[in-house]
Scaffold this active site. Sequence first.
Site: not given
Ligand code: HSE
Length: 428
Positions: A12, A106, A130, A133, A191, A202, A206
């Site tokens: 994507t 990340k 960049e 995050v 996912e 996740d 960050k």
């Molecule tokens: N899975 C992440 C989110 C995508 O939902 O923000 C970007 O890291």
Amino acid sequence: MTVKIGLLGFGTVASGVPYLLQENQKKIFDLAEAEIAIGKVLVKSSEEAQHLVAQGHDYDFVTDVEAILSDESIAIVVELMGRIEPAKTYIAKALQAGKHVVSANKDLIALHGTELLALASENQVSFAYEAAVAGGIPILRTLSQSLISDKITRVLGVLNGTSNYMLTKMVESGWTYQEALESAQALGYAESDPTNDVEGIDAAYKVAILSRFAFGMAIDFEAIHHQGIDVITANDVATAKEMGYVIKLVGDLQETASGLWAEVAPTLIPTNHPLATVNDVMNAVYVESIGIGQSMYYGPGAGQKPTATSVVADIMQISRDIVQDKVGQPFNRFDQPSRLADLEHVSHRYYLSVQARDTTGQLSHLAQLFEKHAISFDQVLQEKASQEDAFITVITHEITRQQLQEVTKDIEASVDFELGNVFKVLGD
Ligand code: HSE
């Protein structure tokens, strides 16, 4: 001059790169000081390559990374594969081969950033990320360049779009966690295995990266406390609302007297706080500093064009450095020894949800437990949980993490009470 890039992956985000190179051609050419051309694209299989060619993508697709690493005409490797391996090995090899690297990964930078940045420095090449995050929000350059003169004391972030979408639906539309998750999956936000999104992992990646830019500290990922949104109940959502708050998954980096406190957790935000307005899949980073005071950076945290915009900005910066013979500049210069906070220096307000028999003296008994640890109540709400039971919800005044641990231990040990969720509360 032409600067050739090699794309690792054509998912994507990667497919948004040629879109920008085409649609914003003149500005990119003028400001990158070179034409940026896609030299080769690494895909998983020849079937994938055939499929992409059939869709009209006219690139030199390869299935062996060596074809890119050994191509001397390719100056910048753009890694958009995600996850740890094989991305880590490919990036390491690219840096060792003297290629500059741009990545949006990340997970990799949070867990192995120190090693990869050292490799970039040894090989005198650039490594920029960049997009790692908050995808489309240009937060890392803002912290390292625009806020260079400021001293940052706290960074709060809504950093995961998937969980923010789910919580928005739970808060505003009364959906259950499961309904919100199914919708996030159907819309392609989460996912099929949404663990990293909903468990705060996740967002914690960050936070680890933000810590380097805001505080100059490369803290270990394990030092970041993280709790996900899967624990939040319908009662928490409704009670928080009644008390004047919304619940969001918030990443928090805070300077204390002893060091840095780093955490990702469901957090109650007063409805008049700027972060409370960050809804659906949007992200935001709220910065407190001695110079600017409070500032908030808001935008899409994921998605093809927003993320590709950050990726192409990195490519352009490196391209300009190549033309001007200034390559190998660190993406972030702020670097100081990591110091983590002692629990006695970490103070917040807390929300505690307690279930008790709806009989005489229960509230006063609970109050005694709080009094024992010198904790005072800011707000208390009692509601029926069932015929016999009540929910007692307490929001404390500011207390230390240590006091919190002690009082929760006492509540858990008491036969009269069942402790539900405990969440941090923002605001005074
Ligand atoms: N899975 C992440 C989110 C995508 O939902 O923000 C970007 O890291």
